[in-house]
Scaffold this motif. Sequence first.
Motif, PDB file in Angstrom:
ATOM      1  N   PRO A  60      15.835  18.056   3.124  1.00  0.00           N
ATOM      2  CA  PRO A  60      17.299  18.183   3.083  1.00  0.00           C
ATOM      3  C   PRO A  60      17.980  16.829   2.916  1.00  0.00           C
ATOM      4  CG  PRO A  60      16.531  18.301   5.337  1.00  0.00           C
ATOM      5  CD  PRO A  60      15.301  18.250   4.481  1.00  0.00           C
ATOM      6  N   ASP A  61      19.183  16.863   2.402  1.00  0.00           N
ATOM      7  CA  ASP A  61      20.025  15.669   2.332  1.00  0.00           C
ATOM      8  C   ASP A  61      20.859  15.501   3.592  1.00  0.00           C
ATOM      9  OD1 ASP A  61      19.308  15.164  -0.428  1.00  0.00           O
ATOM     10  OD2 ASP A  61      20.646  16.825  -0.969  1.00  0.00           O
ATOM     11  N   CYS A  62      20.985  16.590   4.342  1.00  0.00           N
ATOM     12  CA  CYS A  62      21.925  16.613   5.463  1.00  0.00           C
ATOM     13  C   CYS A  62      21.511  17.712   6.438  1.00  0.00           C
ATOM     14  CB  CYS A  62      23.329  16.888   4.908  1.00  0.00           C
ATOM     15  SG  CYS A  62      24.617  17.134   6.141  1.00  0.00           S
ATOM     16  N   VAL A  63      21.783  17.498   7.717  1.00  0.00           N
ATOM     17  CA  VAL A  63      21.616  18.531   8.742  1.00  0.00           C
ATOM     18  C   VAL A  63      22.999  18.901   9.258  1.00  0.00           C
ATOM     19  CG1 VAL A  63      20.739  19.074  11.053  1.00  0.00           C
ATOM     20  CG2 VAL A  63      19.305  17.803   9.434  1.00  0.00           C
ATOM     21  N   CYS A  64      23.248  20.189   9.399  1.00  0.00           N
ATOM     22  CA  CYS A  64      24.518  20.680   9.929  1.00  0.00           C
ATOM     23  C   CYS A  64      24.257  21.640  11.079  1.00  0.00           C
ATOM     24  CB  CYS A  64      25.314  21.385   8.837  1.00  0.00           C
ATOM     25  SG  CYS A  64      26.885  22.089   9.422  1.00  0.00           S
ATOM     26  N   SER A  65      25.029  21.517  12.142  1.00  0.00           N
ATOM     27  CA  SER A  65      24.909  22.420  13.286  1.00  0.00           C
ATOM     28  C   SER A  65      26.244  23.076  13.580  1.00  0.00           C
ATOM     29  CB  SER A  65      24.467  21.658  14.536  1.00  0.00           C
ATOM     30  OG  SER A  65      23.163  21.177  14.409  1.00  0.00           O
ATOM     31  N   PRO A  66      26.208  24.322  14.045  1.00  0.00           N
ATOM     32  CA  PRO A  66      27.433  24.935  14.553  1.00  0.00           C
ATOM     33  C   PRO A  66      27.744  24.392  15.948  1.00  0.00           C
ATOM     34  CG  PRO A  66      25.611  26.501  14.648  1.00  0.00           C
ATOM     35  CD  PRO A  66      25.080  25.271  13.997  1.00  0.00           C
ATOM     36  N   ALA A  67      28.980  24.005  16.175  1.00  0.00           N
ATOM     37  CA  ALA A  67      29.383  23.511  17.493  1.00  0.00           C
ATOM     38  C   ALA A  67      29.489  24.694  18.462  1.00  0.00           C
ATOM     39  CB  ALA A  67      30.721  22.798  17.373  1.00  0.00           C
ATOM     40  N   LEU A  68      29.200  24.585  19.676  1.00  0.00           N
ATOM     41  CA  LEU A  68      28.951  23.309  20.334  1.00  0.00           C
ATOM     42  C   LEU A  68      27.462  23.127  20.634  1.00  0.00           C
ATOM     43  CD1 LEU A  68      30.226  20.793  21.854  1.00  0.00           C
ATOM     44  CD2 LEU A  68      30.415  22.293  23.828  1.00  0.00           C
ATOM     45  N   GLY A  69      26.781  24.230  20.875  1.00  0.00           N
ATOM     46  CA  GLY A  69      25.417  24.161  21.390  1.00  0.00           C
ATOM     47  C   GLY A  69      24.419  23.454  20.500  1.00  0.00           C
ATOM     48  N   GLY A  70      24.607  23.522  19.181  1.00  0.00           N
ATOM     49  CA  GLY A  70      23.609  22.965  18.281  1.00  0.00           C
ATOM     50  C   GLY A  70      23.761  21.485  17.991  1.00  0.00           C
ATOM     51  N   ILE A  71      24.838  20.861  18.477  1.00  0.00           N
ATOM     52  CA  ILE A  71      25.144  19.496  18.042  1.00  0.00           C
ATOM     53  C   ILE A  71      24.070  18.491  18.448  1.00  0.00           C
ATOM     54  CG2 ILE A  71      26.717  17.557  18.405  1.00  0.00           C
ATOM     55  CD1 ILE A  71      29.029  19.435  18.201  1.00  0.00           C
ATOM     56  N   LEU A  72      23.630  18.507  19.698  1.00  0.00           N
ATOM     57  CA  LEU A  72      22.631  17.530  20.130  1.00  0.00           C
ATOM     58  C   LEU A  72      21.313  17.723  19.386  1.00  0.00           C
ATOM     59  CD1 LEU A  72      23.209  17.365  23.993  1.00  0.00           C
ATOM     60  CD2 LEU A  72      23.834  15.673  22.276  1.00  0.00           C
ATOM     61  N   ALA A  73      20.860  18.957  19.279  1.00  0.00           N
ATOM     62  CA  ALA A  73      19.597  19.231  18.581  1.00  0.00           C
ATOM     63  C   ALA A  73      19.699  18.832  17.114  1.00  0.00           C
ATOM     64  CB  ALA A  73      19.241  20.714  18.709  1.00  0.00           C
ATOM     65  N   GLY A  74      20.817  19.157  16.487  1.00  0.00           N
ATOM     66  CA  GLY A  74      20.999  18.834  15.076  1.00  0.00           C
ATOM     67  C   GLY A  74      21.075  17.351  14.820  1.00  0.00           C
ATOM     68  N   TYR A  75      21.764  16.633  15.699  1.00  0.00           N
ATOM     69  CA  TYR A  75      21.892  15.187  15.540  1.00  0.00           C
ATOM     70  C   TYR A  75      20.525  14.513  15.641  1.00  0.00           C
ATOM     71  CZ  TYR A  75      23.416  10.386  16.140  1.00  0.00           C
ATOM     72  OH  TYR A  75      23.592   9.034  15.993  1.00  0.00           O
ATOM     73  N   GLU A  76      19.743  14.915  16.642  1.00  0.00           N
ATOM     74  CA  GLU A  76      18.414  14.319  16.814  1.00  0.00           C
ATOM     75  C   GLU A  76      17.487  14.684  15.655  1.00  0.00           C
ATOM     76  OE1 GLU A  76      17.247  12.091  18.806  1.00  0.00           O
ATOM     77  OE2 GLU A  76      19.048  11.921  20.038  1.00  0.00           O
ATOM     78  N   LEU A  77      17.611  15.904  15.144  1.00  0.00           N
ATOM     79  CA  LEU A  77      16.787  16.298  14.007  1.00  0.00           C
ATOM     80  C   LEU A  77      17.167  15.491  12.772  1.00  0.00           C
ATOM     81  CD1 LEU A  77      14.636  18.075  12.732  1.00  0.00           C
ATOM     82  CD2 LEU A  77      16.397  19.805  12.309  1.00  0.00           C
ATOM     83  N   ALA A  78      18.456  15.289  12.551  1.00  0.00           N
ATOM     84  CA  ALA A  78      18.904  14.484  11.414  1.00  0.00           C
ATOM     85  C   ALA A  78      18.368  13.065  11.518  1.00  0.00           C
ATOM     86  CB  ALA A  78      20.433  14.472  11.352  1.00  0.00           C
ATOM     87  N   ARG A  79      18.372  12.514  12.723  1.00  0.00           N
ATOM     88  CA  ARG A  79      17.853  11.170  12.913  1.00  0.00           C
ATOM     89  C   ARG A  79      16.352  11.123  12.616  1.00  0.00           C
ATOM     90  NH1 ARG A  79      19.006   7.516  18.172  1.00  0.00           N
ATOM     91  NH2 ARG A  79      18.298   9.372  19.292  1.00  0.00           N
ATOM     92  N   ALA A  80      15.613  12.141  13.070  1.00  0.00           N
ATOM     93  CA  ALA A  80      14.170  12.187  12.822  1.00  0.00           C
ATOM     94  C   ALA A  80      13.857  12.335  11.336  1.00  0.00           C
ATOM     95  CB  ALA A  80      13.538  13.327  13.614  1.00  0.00           C
ATOM     96  N   LEU A  81      14.730  13.049  10.619  1.00  0.00           N
ATOM     97  CA  LEU A  81      14.528  13.253   9.184  1.00  0.00           C
ATOM     98  C   LEU A  81      15.099  12.110   8.345  1.00  0.00           C
ATOM     99  CD1 LEU A  81      15.411  17.053   8.947  1.00  0.00           C
ATOM    100  CD2 LEU A  81      13.139  16.050   8.600  1.00  0.00           C
ATOM    101  N   GLY A  82      15.906  11.252   8.966  1.00  0.00           N
ATOM    102  CA  GLY A  82      16.511  10.137   8.252  1.00  0.00           C
ATOM    103  C   GLY A  82      17.635  10.540   7.319  1.00  0.00           C
TER     104      GLY A  82
END
Length: 203
Positions: A60-82
Amino acid sequence: MDIKAYYTNAKALLEGHFLLSSGNHSAFYLQSAKVLENPTIAQELATALAKQITTYDIQPDCVCSPALGGILAGYELARALGVRFIFTERVDGKMTLRRGFEVRQGEKVLICEDIITTGGSALESAQCLEALGARVVAFAGLANRGFCQRVGSSLERKKEAKLPQSLPLFALEDFAFEMYAPQDCPLCKEGKIPAIKPGSRGN
């Protein structure tokens, strides 16, 4: 990885009588925020999830999460994927992209939740971004409640699942707990503990 141990050790696998966001009841609830409050563990889980995704050759080029519950998981996944991270949020009941976030035409997006139950919120996020021209390539969550079929699981898809079968779902573990319609809930019939909505009364 023993994902259930992470939830148990963080006291994030709750047992009681819960009113879920779907309106159904359950004797169990996963409180992912308790797991993700530890940045080291959040990074470990996201790295393991990212490895699944890249092994399947999803880029993916980008990770998107629905707020609010997914934000922390999505942010960390985006960081892991670069890759970059954005989130959608409800405005007057409709999932919307706000706060200056944008997607490019054809941009490949992975939708990430903390917990995938039926996938309703993740699907709404996907539809929001697709309407803006993005291309959703996969879904992901730290845990899968067993309604949607994830990559590598023997559990079959249930009729309540809302995620499209044409796209892969990645998750670290299945937590297939029973859910009940309020009128069929055995916990309600026992009448010992009233159903509480997770996030309230200290849960």
